[in-house]
Motif scaffolding. Structure first.
Motif, PDB file in Angstrom:
ATOM      1  N   TYR A   1       0.815  -1.211   0.000  1.00  0.00           N
ATOM      2  CA  TYR A   1       0.000   0.000   0.000  1.00  0.00           C
ATOM      3  C   TYR A   1       0.858   1.275   0.000  1.00  0.00           C
ATOM      4  O   TYR A   1       0.594   2.210  -0.722  1.00  0.00           O
ATOM      5  CB  TYR A   1      -0.914   0.033   1.240  1.00  0.00           C
ATOM      6  N   ARG A   2       1.876   1.287   0.848  1.00  0.00           N
ATOM      7  CA  ARG A   2       2.635   2.512   1.027  1.00  0.00           C
ATOM      8  C   ARG A   2       3.785   2.619   0.026  1.00  0.00           C
ATOM      9  O   ARG A   2       4.389   1.617  -0.361  1.00  0.00           O
ATOM     10  CB  ARG A   2       3.199   2.581   2.438  1.00  0.00           C
ATOM     11  N   LYS A   3       4.102   3.858  -0.332  1.00  0.00           N
ATOM     12  CA  LYS A   3       5.195   4.121  -1.256  1.00  0.00           C
ATOM     13  C   LYS A   3       6.526   3.653  -0.670  1.00  0.00           C
ATOM     14  O   LYS A   3       7.360   3.078  -1.376  1.00  0.00           O
ATOM     15  CB  LYS A   3       5.255   5.614  -1.581  1.00  0.00           C
ATOM     16  N   THR A   4       6.720   3.877   0.636  1.00  0.00           N
ATOM     17  CA  THR A   4       7.975   3.472   1.281  1.00  0.00           C
ATOM     18  C   THR A   4       8.156   1.960   1.256  1.00  0.00           C
ATOM     19  O   THR A   4       9.273   1.462   1.090  1.00  0.00           O
ATOM     20  CB  THR A   4       8.009   3.964   2.744  1.00  0.00           C
ATOM     21  N   GLU A   5       7.054   1.219   1.417  1.00  0.00           N
ATOM     22  CA  GLU A   5       7.117  -0.249   1.363  1.00  0.00           C
ATOM     23  C   GLU A   5       7.508  -0.708  -0.036  1.00  0.00           C
ATOM     24  O   GLU A   5       8.336  -1.600  -0.198  1.00  0.00           O
ATOM     25  CB  GLU A   5       5.768  -0.846   1.759  1.00  0.00           C
ATOM     26  N   LYS A   6       6.898  -0.090  -1.029  1.00  0.00           N
ATOM     27  CA  LYS A   6       7.180  -0.455  -2.417  1.00  0.00           C
ATOM     28  C   LYS A   6       8.641  -0.170  -2.753  1.00  0.00           C
ATOM     29  O   LYS A   6       9.313  -0.987  -3.395  1.00  0.00           O
ATOM     30  CB  LYS A   6       6.268   0.323  -3.363  1.00  0.00           C
ATOM     31  N   GLU A   7       9.139   0.992  -2.322  1.00  0.00           N
ATOM     32  CA  GLU A   7      10.528   1.369  -2.614  1.00  0.00           C
ATOM     33  C   GLU A   7      11.512   0.412  -1.948  1.00  0.00           C
ATOM     34  O   GLU A   7      12.515   0.004  -2.553  1.00  0.00           O
ATOM     35  CB  GLU A   7      10.785   2.807  -2.147  1.00  0.00           C
TER      36      GLU A   7
END
Length: 206
Positions: free
Chosen positions: A157-163
């Motif tokens: 869900y979060r951009k930081t997780e994806k990065e």
């Protein structure tokens, strides 16, 4: 100590009421801890043959005891059996320790029964085991993160997780040929790629 629960408290009360006047009731907590530890030891002994990690650890402790008693020959025999078990189950952490013990026992005997080639071979094996440990850790790092994402959220869900996920998967280890990996590491490799493919919504890769 035994973990406390409502059931534990209720059980203690019933025992104290039923055996009021008996000597052991005054030391009930001591008796309980003794029985608890006895049951744990029995369970460990019962499952010992099915738990290679414990068998290897116990064997290495035996090697240490034999070494301290000066029984180097017996220690080396035990070590060789343990090494076969560790190789069978790909226990690379243990194999690093086993290599250390092999060299230590040889050194204790002043290398009387070993050539320089023997020493070089063990050092080479030890280096390989360390590499396997390091590789397994790198793959597991990605596996546990993707597994946690999957079990806790089911998707990113979060951009930081994806990065962070993309950073993990850019690691050069993911370009390795999985066919050349040890079995345990290969399992981690495919599970991680499966999780990653689901997150990327790339079912064909999963």
């Amino acid at each position: 100590p035994i973990p406390k629960t409502n059931e534990t408290t209720t059980g203690e009360k019933s025992i104290k009421e039923k055996f009021a006047g008996e000597k052991f009731v005054k030391q009930l907590s001591v008796v309980k801890n003794y029985l608890y530890n006895l049951i744990l030891k029995s369970l460990l002994a019962y499952h010992a043959d099915a738990m290679p990690d414990d068998r290897i650890k116990d064997a290495l402790r035996t090697v240490g005891v034999l070494y301290r008693k000066g029984l180097t020959g017996h220690a080396m025999k035990t070590l060789h059996k343990t090494k076969k078990l560790a190789l069978r189950y790909e226990k690379f952490f243990n194999l690093v320790e086993i290599s250390h013990w092999e060299l230590k026992l040889m050194n204790h005997e002043s290398f009387r029964n070993n050539s320089l080639n023997d020493v070089a071979a063990i050092l080479k094996e030890e280096t390989k085991h360390v590499e396997n440990v390091f590789n397994e850790i790198r793959y597991r790092k990605s596996f546990y993160y993707t597994s946690a994402l999957w079990l806790k959220k089911g998707r990113v869900y979060r951009k930081t997780e994806k990065e962070y996920l993309e950073k993990l998967m850019r690691n050069p280890v993911w370009k390795d040929n999985p066919a050349g990996l040890p079995l345990r590491t290969r399992v981690v490799y495919y599970f991680t790629l499966g999780f990653y493919s689901f997150f990327k919504e790339d079912i064909s890769s999963a």
